[in-house]
Design a protein around this motif. Structure first.
Motif, short mmCIF file in Angstrom:
data_model
loop_
_atom_site.label_atom_id
_atom_site.label_comp_id
_atom_site.label_asym_id
_atom_site.label_seq_id
_atom_site.Cartn_x
_atom_site.Cartn_y
_atom_site.Cartn_z
N MET A 1 3.45 9.67 -9.30
CA MET A 1 3.25 8.87 -8.09
C MET A 1 2.50 9.67 -7.03
N ALA A 2 1.53 9.02 -6.46
CA ALA A 2 0.78 9.64 -5.37
C ALA A 2 0.14 8.51 -4.57
N TYR A 3 -0.39 8.86 -3.42
CA TYR A 3 -1.10 7.84 -2.66
C TYR A 3 -2.51 7.70 -3.23
N ILE A 4 -3.03 6.48 -3.12
CA ILE A 4 -4.38 6.19 -3.61
C ILE A 4 -5.13 5.47 -2.50
N ILE A 5 -6.40 5.81 -2.35
CA ILE A 5 -7.24 5.16 -1.33
C ILE A 5 -8.03 4.03 -2.00
N SER A 6 -7.87 2.84 -1.46
CA SER A 6 -8.52 1.66 -2.04
C SER A 6 -9.99 1.58 -1.61
N ASP A 7 -10.68 0.58 -2.15
CA ASP A 7 -12.08 0.36 -1.81
C ASP A 7 -12.26 -0.12 -0.38
N GLU A 8 -11.16 -0.40 0.32
CA GLU A 8 -11.25 -0.80 1.73
C GLU A 8 -11.72 0.36 2.60
N CYS A 9 -11.63 1.56 2.09
CA CYS A 9 -12.01 2.77 2.85
C CYS A 9 -13.42 2.67 3.40
N VAL A 10 -13.55 3.00 4.69
CA VAL A 10 -14.88 2.96 5.33
C VAL A 10 -15.38 4.38 5.60
N SER A 11 -14.78 5.37 4.94
CA SER A 11 -15.21 6.77 5.03
C SER A 11 -15.28 7.30 6.46
N ILE A 33 -8.02 10.95 -3.01
CA ILE A 33 -6.83 11.80 -2.95
C ILE A 33 -6.61 12.48 -4.30
N ASP A 34 -6.38 13.79 -4.25
CA ASP A 34 -6.04 14.55 -5.45
C ASP A 34 -4.57 14.26 -5.76
N ALA A 35 -4.33 13.47 -6.77
CA ALA A 35 -2.97 13.03 -7.10
C ALA A 35 -2.04 14.19 -7.41
N ASP A 36 -2.56 15.26 -7.94
CA ASP A 36 -1.71 16.42 -8.28
C ASP A 36 -1.28 17.18 -7.03
#
Ligand code: SF4
Ligand code: SF4
Length: 56
Positions: A1-11, A33-36
């Motif tokens: 489990m980790a956080y993930i950035i969706s395609d909603e990201c506007v950089s 995000i580096d899940a590790d």
């Protein structure tokens, strides 16, 4: 489990500076995000203007 950035990201880059373990970096068209490395603190989700980071 980790956080993930969706395609909603506007950089905007705001989350990168908030991550306590430097798990966030600029990717191709969005930040990633580096899940590790992610410790699931939620700081990135709290600062993101578009709600892109979410727990997997
Ligand atoms: Fe970094 Fe915390 Fe976001 Fe994981 S949840 S990427 S540790 S700010
Ligand atoms: Fe993308 Fe949100 Fe991070 Fe900005 S704060 S780079 S919109 S994930």
């Amino acid at each position: 489990m980790a956080y993930i950035i969706s395609d909603e990201c506007v950089s905007c880059g705001a989350c990168e500076a908030e991550c306590p373990v430097s798990a966030i970096s600029e990717g191709d068209g969005k930040y990633v995000i580096d899940a590790d490395a992610c410790v699931e603190c939620g700081a990135c989700a709290g600062v993101c203007p578009v709600g892109a980071p979410a727990a997997e």
